[in-house]
Design a protein around this motif. Sequence first.
Motif, PDB file in Angstrom:
ATOM      1  N   THR A  92       0.837  -1.200   0.000  1.00 18.65           N
ATOM      2  CA  THR A  92       0.000   0.000   0.000  1.00 18.65           C
ATOM      3  C   THR A  92       0.869   1.246   0.000  1.00 18.65           C
ATOM      4  O   THR A  92       0.616   2.203  -0.754  1.00 18.65           O
ATOM      5  N   ALA A  93       1.914   1.246   0.827  1.00 19.08           N
ATOM      6  CA  ALA A  93       2.825   2.399   0.876  1.00 19.08           C
ATOM      7  C   ALA A  93       3.530   2.585  -0.467  1.00 19.08           C
ATOM      8  O   ALA A  93       3.697   3.716  -0.937  1.00 19.08           O
ATOM      9  N   GLU A  94       3.934   1.479  -1.096  1.00 22.89           N
ATOM     10  CA  GLU A  94       4.575   1.574  -2.415  1.00 22.89           C
ATOM     11  C   GLU A  94       3.611   2.175  -3.442  1.00 22.89           C
ATOM     12  O   GLU A  94       4.005   3.033  -4.242  1.00 22.89           O
ATOM     13  N   ASP A  95       2.359   1.723  -3.393  1.00 20.60           N
ATOM     14  CA  ASP A  95       1.367   2.244  -4.339  1.00 20.60           C
ATOM     15  C   ASP A  95       1.111   3.738  -4.128  1.00 20.60           C
ATOM     16  O   ASP A  95       0.905   4.476  -5.085  1.00 20.60           O
ATOM     17  N   LEU A  96       1.102   4.160  -2.886  1.00 21.56           N
ATOM     18  CA  LEU A  96       0.832   5.572  -2.590  1.00 21.56           C
ATOM     19  C   LEU A  96       2.054   6.463  -2.823  1.00 21.56           C
ATOM     20  O   LEU A  96       1.921   7.682  -2.888  1.00 21.56           O
ATOM     21  N   ASN A  97       3.215   5.865  -2.946  1.00 23.31           N
ATOM     22  CA  ASN A  97       4.439   6.619  -3.126  1.00 23.31           C
ATOM     23  C   ASN A  97       4.840   6.638  -4.608  1.00 23.31           C
ATOM     24  O   ASN A  97       5.968   6.381  -4.965  1.00 23.31           O
ATOM     25  N   THR A  98       3.896   6.948  -5.457  1.00 21.69           N
ATOM     26  CA  THR A  98       4.162   7.022  -6.894  1.00 21.69           C
ATOM     27  C   THR A  98       3.899   8.447  -7.362  1.00 21.69           C
ATOM     28  O   THR A  98       3.224   9.236  -6.681  1.00 21.69           O
ATOM     29  N   ALA A  99       4.392   8.748  -8.535  1.00 25.52           N
ATOM     30  CA  ALA A  99       4.186  10.096  -9.081  1.00 25.52           C
ATOM     31  C   ALA A  99       2.696  10.373  -9.284  1.00 25.52           C
ATOM     32  O   ALA A  99       2.218  11.470  -9.027  1.00 25.52           O
ATOM     33  N   ASP A 100       1.959   9.359  -9.742  1.00 29.40           N
ATOM     34  CA  ASP A 100       0.525   9.533  -9.949  1.00 29.40           C
ATOM     35  C   ASP A 100      -0.200   9.833  -8.643  1.00 29.40           C
ATOM     36  O   ASP A 100      -1.058  10.706  -8.562  1.00 29.40           O
ATOM     37  N   ALA A 101       0.133   9.103  -7.605  1.00 29.85           N
ATOM     38  CA  ALA A 101      -0.516   9.318  -6.309  1.00 29.85           C
ATOM     39  C   ALA A 101      -0.171  10.691  -5.755  1.00 29.85           C
ATOM     40  O   ALA A 101      -1.017  11.380  -5.195  1.00 29.85           O
ATOM     41  N   ALA A 103       0.631  13.298  -7.538  1.00 30.56           N
ATOM     42  CA  ALA A 103       0.041  14.331  -8.402  1.00 30.56           C
ATOM     43  C   ALA A 103      -1.446  14.557  -8.065  1.00 30.56           C
ATOM     44  O   ALA A 103      -1.919  15.684  -8.148  1.00 30.56           O
ATOM     45  N   ILE A 104      -2.148  13.521  -7.695  1.00 32.49           N
ATOM     46  CA  ILE A 104      -3.563  13.694  -7.414  1.00 32.49           C
ATOM     47  C   ILE A 104      -3.848  13.942  -5.923  1.00 32.49           C
ATOM     48  O   ILE A 104      -4.984  14.078  -5.524  1.00 32.49           O
ATOM     49  N   GLY A 105      -2.782  13.981  -5.135  1.00 33.22           N
ATOM     50  CA  GLY A 105      -2.936  14.342  -3.737  1.00 33.22           C
ATOM     51  C   GLY A 105      -3.435  13.224  -2.835  1.00 33.22           C
ATOM     52  O   GLY A 105      -3.988  13.499  -1.779  1.00 33.22           O
ATOM     53  N   THR A 106      -3.247  11.982  -3.248  1.00 35.05           N
ATOM     54  CA  THR A 106      -3.702  10.877  -2.400  1.00 35.05           C
ATOM     55  C   THR A 106      -2.593  10.349  -1.499  1.00 35.05           C
ATOM     56  O   THR A 106      -2.839   9.477  -0.687  1.00 35.05           O
ATOM     57  N   ALA A 107      -1.399  10.875  -1.682  1.00 33.08           N
ATOM     58  CA  ALA A 107      -0.297  10.409  -0.837  1.00 33.08           C
ATOM     59  C   ALA A 107      -0.392  11.074   0.520  1.00 33.08           C
ATOM     60  O   ALA A 107      -1.134  12.030   0.719  1.00 33.08           O
ATOM     61  N   TRP A 108       0.340  10.610   1.444  1.00 36.27           N
ATOM     62  CA  TRP A 108       0.330  11.081   2.828  1.00 36.27           C
ATOM     63  C   TRP A 108       0.642  12.533   2.802  1.00 36.27           C
ATOM     64  O   TRP A 108       0.773  13.382   3.295  1.00 36.27           O
TER      65      TRP A 108
END
Length: 108
Positions: A92-101, A103-108
């Motif tokens: 989950t952390a890897e998925d949220l730590n992407t450029a796409d995440a 860019a759309i503000g879903t990362a921490w």
Amino acid sequence: MAYGDIHISSTAIGKTAAAVDLYLTTPFRAYHANVRPQTDLPPDTFGMVGDLILGRVYQDIQDTVEKLIGDAIEVTAEWERDLEYARKNWRTAEDLNTADALAIGTAW
């Protein structure tokens, strides 16, 4: 990557859990299923008097080994469950730590 850098991935955590199962839990289970039959001795192995003393001690040792192997199975199975939980969290952390995440503000 510089020498000494440590990188953990969800894949590595999953492989660790699989190794715990392959090299620990599965062999412990196989041994536990057969430990008593493989180590049982016929009656009067130590003689009539010897069985009263040594036979009981031998059975106590069998019981102890059986319990210890059972405990080891519980521990390694718990390790597998915990590693799977960690793998999912890390994924989950890897998925949220992407450029796409990001860019759309879903990362921490």
